[in-house]
Design a protein around this motif. Structure first.
Motif, PDB file in Angstrom:
ATOM      1  N   GLY A 161       0.789  -1.227   0.000  1.00 25.37           N
ATOM      2  CA  GLY A 161       0.000   0.000   0.000  1.00 25.37           C
ATOM      3  C   GLY A 161       0.818   1.271   0.000  1.00 25.37           C
ATOM      4  N   TYR A 162       2.097   1.205   0.380  1.00 21.30           N
ATOM      5  CA  TYR A 162       2.920   2.408   0.396  1.00 21.30           C
ATOM      6  C   TYR A 162       3.289   2.893  -1.003  1.00 21.30           C
ATOM      7  CZ  TYR A 162       3.671   0.727   5.183  1.00 21.30           C
ATOM      8  OH  TYR A 162       3.494   0.277   6.457  1.00 21.30           O
ATOM      9  N   GLU A 163       3.269   1.991  -1.966  1.00 19.41           N
ATOM     10  CA  GLU A 163       3.766   2.325  -3.304  1.00 19.41           C
ATOM     11  C   GLU A 163       2.970   3.431  -3.989  1.00 19.41           C
ATOM     12  OE1 GLU A 163       5.614  -2.151  -4.164  1.00 19.41           O
ATOM     13  OE2 GLU A 163       3.854  -1.434  -5.271  1.00 19.41           O
ATOM     14  N   PRO A 164       1.616   3.394  -4.019  1.00 20.66           N
ATOM     15  CA  PRO A 164       0.887   4.468  -4.704  1.00 20.66           C
ATOM     16  C   PRO A 164       0.951   5.812  -3.985  1.00 20.66           C
ATOM     17  CG  PRO A 164      -0.645   2.975  -3.626  1.00 20.66           C
ATOM     18  CD  PRO A 164       0.708   2.337  -3.543  1.00 20.66           C
ATOM     19  N   GLY A 165       1.424   5.838  -2.736  1.00 24.14           N
ATOM     20  CA  GLY A 165       1.533   7.100  -2.017  1.00 24.14           C
ATOM     21  C   GLY A 165       2.785   7.877  -2.348  1.00 24.14           C
ATOM     22  N   ASN A 166       3.700   7.269  -3.094  1.00 23.78           N
ATOM     23  CA  ASN A 166       4.976   7.909  -3.394  1.00 23.78           C
ATOM     24  C   ASN A 166       4.826   9.066  -4.374  1.00 23.78           C
ATOM     25  OD1 ASN A 166       8.039   7.931  -3.570  1.00 23.78           O
ATOM     26  ND2 ASN A 166       7.528   7.485  -5.718  1.00 23.78           N
ATOM     27  N   VAL A 167       5.374  10.218  -4.019  1.00 25.40           N
ATOM     28  CA  VAL A 167       5.437  11.357  -4.925  1.00 25.40           C
ATOM     29  C   VAL A 167       6.727  11.273  -5.739  1.00 25.40           C
ATOM     30  CG1 VAL A 167       5.493  13.875  -5.106  1.00 25.40           C
ATOM     31  CG2 VAL A 167       4.102  12.779  -3.333  1.00 25.40           C
ATOM     32  N   VAL A 168       7.840  11.126  -5.063  1.00 29.46           N
ATOM     33  CA  VAL A 168       9.140  10.986  -5.704  1.00 29.46           C
ATOM     34  C   VAL A 168      10.080  10.330  -4.697  1.00 29.46           C
ATOM     35  CG1 VAL A 168       9.940  13.269  -4.985  1.00 29.46           C
ATOM     36  CG2 VAL A 168      10.929  12.209  -7.020  1.00 29.46           C
ATOM     37  N   ALA A 169      11.060   9.581  -5.183  1.00 27.23           N
ATOM     38  CA  ALA A 169      11.926   8.831  -4.270  1.00 27.23           C
ATOM     39  C   ALA A 169      13.328   8.702  -4.847  1.00 27.23           C
ATOM     40  CB  ALA A 169      11.343   7.454  -3.994  1.00 27.23           C
ATOM     41  N   ILE A 170      14.262   8.422  -3.936  1.00 26.35           N
ATOM     42  CA  ILE A 170      15.630   8.054  -4.297  1.00 26.35           C
ATOM     43  C   ILE A 170      15.820   6.607  -3.863  1.00 26.35           C
ATOM     44  CG2 ILE A 170      18.081   8.516  -3.947  1.00 26.35           C
ATOM     45  CD1 ILE A 170      17.322  11.395  -3.218  1.00 26.35           C
ATOM     46  N   GLU A 171      16.321   5.776  -4.770  1.00 25.23           N
ATOM     47  CA  GLU A 171      16.504   4.354  -4.477  1.00 25.23           C
ATOM     48  C   GLU A 171      17.959   4.057  -4.136  1.00 25.23           C
ATOM     49  OE1 GLU A 171      14.739   0.868  -6.898  1.00 25.23           O
ATOM     50  OE2 GLU A 171      16.853   0.960  -7.508  1.00 25.23           O
ATOM     51  N   TYR A 172      18.151   3.284  -3.062  1.00 24.24           N
ATOM     52  CA  TYR A 172      19.478   2.808  -2.684  1.00 24.24           C
ATOM     53  C   TYR A 172      19.437   1.281  -2.665  1.00 24.24           C
ATOM     54  CZ  TYR A 172      19.525   7.544  -0.662  1.00 24.24           C
ATOM     55  OH  TYR A 172      19.418   8.902  -0.462  1.00 24.24           O
ATOM     56  N   THR A 173      20.353   0.649  -3.358  1.00 24.33           N
ATOM     57  CA  THR A 173      20.436  -0.805  -3.319  1.00 24.33           C
ATOM     58  C   THR A 173      21.377  -1.234  -2.197  1.00 24.33           C
ATOM     59  OG1 THR A 173      22.285  -0.880  -4.887  1.00 24.33           O
ATOM     60  CG2 THR A 173      20.046  -0.953  -5.797  1.00 24.33           C
ATOM     61  N   ARG A 174      21.177  -2.441  -1.717  1.00 23.03           N
ATOM     62  CA  ARG A 174      21.990  -2.931  -0.605  1.00 23.03           C
ATOM     63  C   ARG A 174      23.464  -3.025  -1.009  1.00 23.03           C
ATOM     64  NH1 ARG A 174      20.250  -8.524   2.096  1.00 23.03           N
ATOM     65  NH2 ARG A 174      20.467  -9.140  -0.095  1.00 23.03           N
ATOM     66  N   GLU A 175      23.725  -3.342  -2.265  1.00 21.28           N
ATOM     67  CA  GLU A 175      25.104  -3.486  -2.722  1.00 21.28           C
ATOM     68  C   GLU A 175      25.811  -2.149  -2.924  1.00 21.28           C
ATOM     69  OE1 GLU A 175      22.512  -4.963  -4.074  1.00 21.28           O
ATOM     70  OE2 GLU A 175      22.821  -7.031  -3.386  1.00 21.28           O
ATOM     71  N   GLN A 176      25.037  -1.056  -3.091  1.00 20.29           N
ATOM     72  CA  GLN A 176      25.638   0.238  -3.397  1.00 20.29           C
ATOM     73  C   GLN A 176      25.068   1.346  -2.518  1.00 20.29           C
ATOM     74  OE1 GLN A 176      24.902   0.456  -7.675  1.00 20.29           O
ATOM     75  NE2 GLN A 176      27.012  -0.134  -8.081  1.00 20.29           N
ATOM     76  N   LEU A 177      25.080   1.127  -1.222  1.00 18.95           N
ATOM     77  CA  LEU A 177      24.634   2.166  -0.305  1.00 18.95           C
ATOM     78  C   LEU A 177      25.679   3.284  -0.256  1.00 18.95           C
ATOM     79  CD1 LEU A 177      23.243   0.087   2.710  1.00 18.95           C
ATOM     80  CD2 LEU A 177      21.927   1.565   1.173  1.00 18.95           C
ATOM     81  N   PRO A 178      25.268   4.547  -0.424  1.00 14.14           N
ATOM     82  CA  PRO A 178      26.239   5.645  -0.395  1.00 14.14           C
ATOM     83  C   PRO A 178      26.720   5.925   1.020  1.00 14.14           C
ATOM     84  CG  PRO A 178      24.026   6.502  -0.655  1.00 14.14           C
ATOM     85  CD  PRO A 178      23.904   5.013  -0.721  1.00 14.14           C
ATOM     86  N   THR A 179      27.649   6.831   1.133  1.00 17.50           N
ATOM     87  CA  THR A 179      28.186   7.196   2.443  1.00 17.50           C
ATOM     88  C   THR A 179      27.163   7.999   3.232  1.00 17.50           C
ATOM     89  OG1 THR A 179      29.101   9.277   1.632  1.00 17.50           O
ATOM     90  CG2 THR A 179      30.495   7.304   1.457  1.00 17.50           C
ATOM     91  N   GLN A 180      27.443   8.154   4.518  1.00 19.60           N
ATOM     92  CA  GLN A 180      26.539   8.923   5.368  1.00 19.60           C
ATOM     93  C   GLN A 180      26.407  10.357   4.875  1.00 19.60           C
ATOM     94  OE1 GLN A 180      26.444   8.334   9.647  1.00 19.60           O
ATOM     95  NE2 GLN A 180      26.803  10.528   9.978  1.00 19.60           N
ATOM     96  N   GLU A 181      27.499  10.953   4.392  1.00 18.90           N
ATOM     97  CA  GLU A 181      27.450  12.334   3.907  1.00 18.90           C
ATOM     98  C   GLU A 181      26.478  12.464   2.745  1.00 18.90           C
ATOM     99  OE1 GLU A 181      30.172  10.634   4.587  1.00 18.90           O
ATOM    100  OE2 GLU A 181      30.807  11.722   6.388  1.00 18.90           O
ATOM    101  N   VAL A 182      26.509  11.513   1.822  1.00 15.59           N
ATOM    102  CA  VAL A 182      25.605  11.540   0.662  1.00 15.59           C
ATOM    103  C   VAL A 182      24.167  11.298   1.111  1.00 15.59           C
ATOM    104  CG1 VAL A 182      24.997  10.401  -1.511  1.00 15.59           C
ATOM    105  CG2 VAL A 182      27.397  10.841  -0.953  1.00 15.59           C
ATOM    106  N   LEU A 183      23.984  10.352   2.024  1.00 19.34           N
ATOM    107  CA  LEU A 183      22.642  10.058   2.521  1.00 19.34           C
ATOM    108  C   LEU A 183      22.012  11.281   3.179  1.00 19.34           C
ATOM    109  CD1 LEU A 183      23.288   6.514   4.024  1.00 19.34           C
ATOM    110  CD2 LEU A 183      21.823   7.028   2.070  1.00 19.34           C
TER     111      LEU A 183
END
Length: 403
Positions: A161-183
């Motif tokens: 049910g959360y999917e249709p509520g999305n306006v815009v999002a940034i996706e992070y994959t488990r293999e390529q999580l950015p640094t804390q500064e970027v997050l």
């Protein structure tokens, strides 16, 4: 931050609704550690949202009792989103499979019915998203990595049910999580988008997909008269979705509706008399020997629902078929000046107007109690019996905390 997100994603692979040792660890990450880390950055995050640091809301939930498939951590202004079921906010949503996490500008996708959480209609969520995205188009154009759709791979209806509520999002994959500064930089960016939505919402009397302001006001008034404590109301003028109309705003909308209706009938050769101040309907129309009793409803909403009093229903049923219902919907309300100004609107007329029982929804009841009747002895006897006999303790049903 990236380490904590990774730990939650790892635990998503062993999700169960039971409070296992793994789910307890996940709960600590979601409810304690991630929010604590974000609170340590509250000054910069609050600045991005345009609120004071001590006002910024940060909370994480993974379910009370039963563990939710999609845990979340949200950042928000409590005045604009007093609960996770209402308003807009920025939220981390973890996929059911644990392969990705989204930083999503989202909204309340469920409503509390008094006994459980019920999913909002997808068409209503999409209508709200359709209102929000054009407001953010200029800011969103600065980034190419934004997603208008998210995929949570959830097995449960609440998770999906959360999917249709999305306006815009940034996706992070488990293999390529950015640094804390970027997050954190991404989070500040998303809070800037949220600030734009909050500013627009403050000036908008009605957002498509929300119940009509008049319906919300009637429900609140009925609940207040019944002595019910409301959910999701943070301050005077604020409702679970949208703002209350002031008396001046209601009058401006009502006046606009009557003016549009009067002009509509005058063009058709009717002599129009405004009788709303003394009758249970708004316009009395005369054309030769013809008479028409007209109820007018003005609204900033799409006009799918309007409020009728008992007197209005009874009178219009009496006047049928010499009656009409006029809805002037989609009225524009300018609330930026000292006095509200209502303009525009589209007219829909139903005549003759036959009110069917299936088209009426009960908002409240007037219930005749035993007080004042000649049965005080029976009532007192029942109370005495309750005092003497022990009662079984009520069962407490726990439901997952959801968006």
């Amino acid at each position: 931050m990236d380490d904590l997100l990774s730990k939650v994603l790892d635990l998503q692979g062993v999700w169960t609704a039971k409070n296992t040792e793994e789910m307890q660890k996940r709960g600590i990450h979601i409810r304690q550690e991630i929010p604590a880390l974000l609170r340590g950055e509250s000054v910069s995050l609050a600045g991005a949202l345009g609120v004071a640091g001590d006002v910024l809301g940060i909370e994480g939930r993974d379910g009370t009792g039963l563990k939710t498939e999609v845990p979340w951590v949200r950042v928000y202004d409590p005045a604009m989103s007093p609960s996770a079921t209402t308003g807009w906010y920025v939220v981390y949503l973890f996929s059911g499979t644990g392969d990705r996490v989204y930083l999503s500008l989202n909204q309340g996708t469920t409503v509390w019915t008094g006994g459980d959480f019920k999913a909002r209609r997808i068409e209503d969520l999409r209508a709200r998203v359709g209102w929000a995205r054009p407001l953010l188009a200029e800011q969103m154009a600065t980034r190419a990595d934004l997603r208008t759709q998210i995929r949570l791979d959830a097995r449960t209806p609440l998770g999906r049910g959360y999917e249709p509520g999305n306006v815009v999002a940034i996706e992070y994959t488990r293999e390529q999580l950015p640094t804390q500064e970027v997050l954190l930089a991404d989070l500040r960016y998303m809070l800037g988008l949220l600030q734009t939505l909050y500013a627009a919402e403050r000036l908008t009397p009605h957002i498509p997909g929300d119940p009509a302001p008049e319906v919300l006001e009637a429900e609140r008034s009925a609940a207040a008269a019944a002595g019910r404590r409301g959910r999701g109301v943070s301050r005077p003028g604020r409702s679970g979705q949208g703002f209350r109309l002031t008396s001046a705003e209601r009058q401006a909308i009502e006046r606009r509706g009557v003016d549009v209706a009067s002009e509509f009938f005058a063009v058709q050769g009717w002599k129009v008399q405004d009788v709303g101040a003394r009758e249970s309907f708004d316009l009395l129309l005369k054309r030769g020997d013809e008479r028409l009793h007209v109820e007018v409803k003005g609204t900033t909403s799409a006009g799918h629902d309007v409020i009728l009093t008992r007197a209005e229903v009874e009178k219009q049923r009496k006047y049928y078929p010499n009656n009409a219902l006029v809805i002037v919907h989609s009225i524009h309300l300018d609330r930026t000046g000292d006095e509200p100004i209502a303009s525009g609107g589209a007219l829909h007329c139903t005549s003759p107007w036959e009110i069917a029982d299936e088209d009426l929804s009960v908002i409240s009841y007037a219930y005749r109690t035993a007080v004042g009747r000649d049965d005080h002895t029976e009532v007192e006897g029942a109370l005495d019996a309750l005092k003497k006999e022990p009662r079984e303790a009520p069962r407490v049903l726990q439901a997952p905390t959801v968006l």
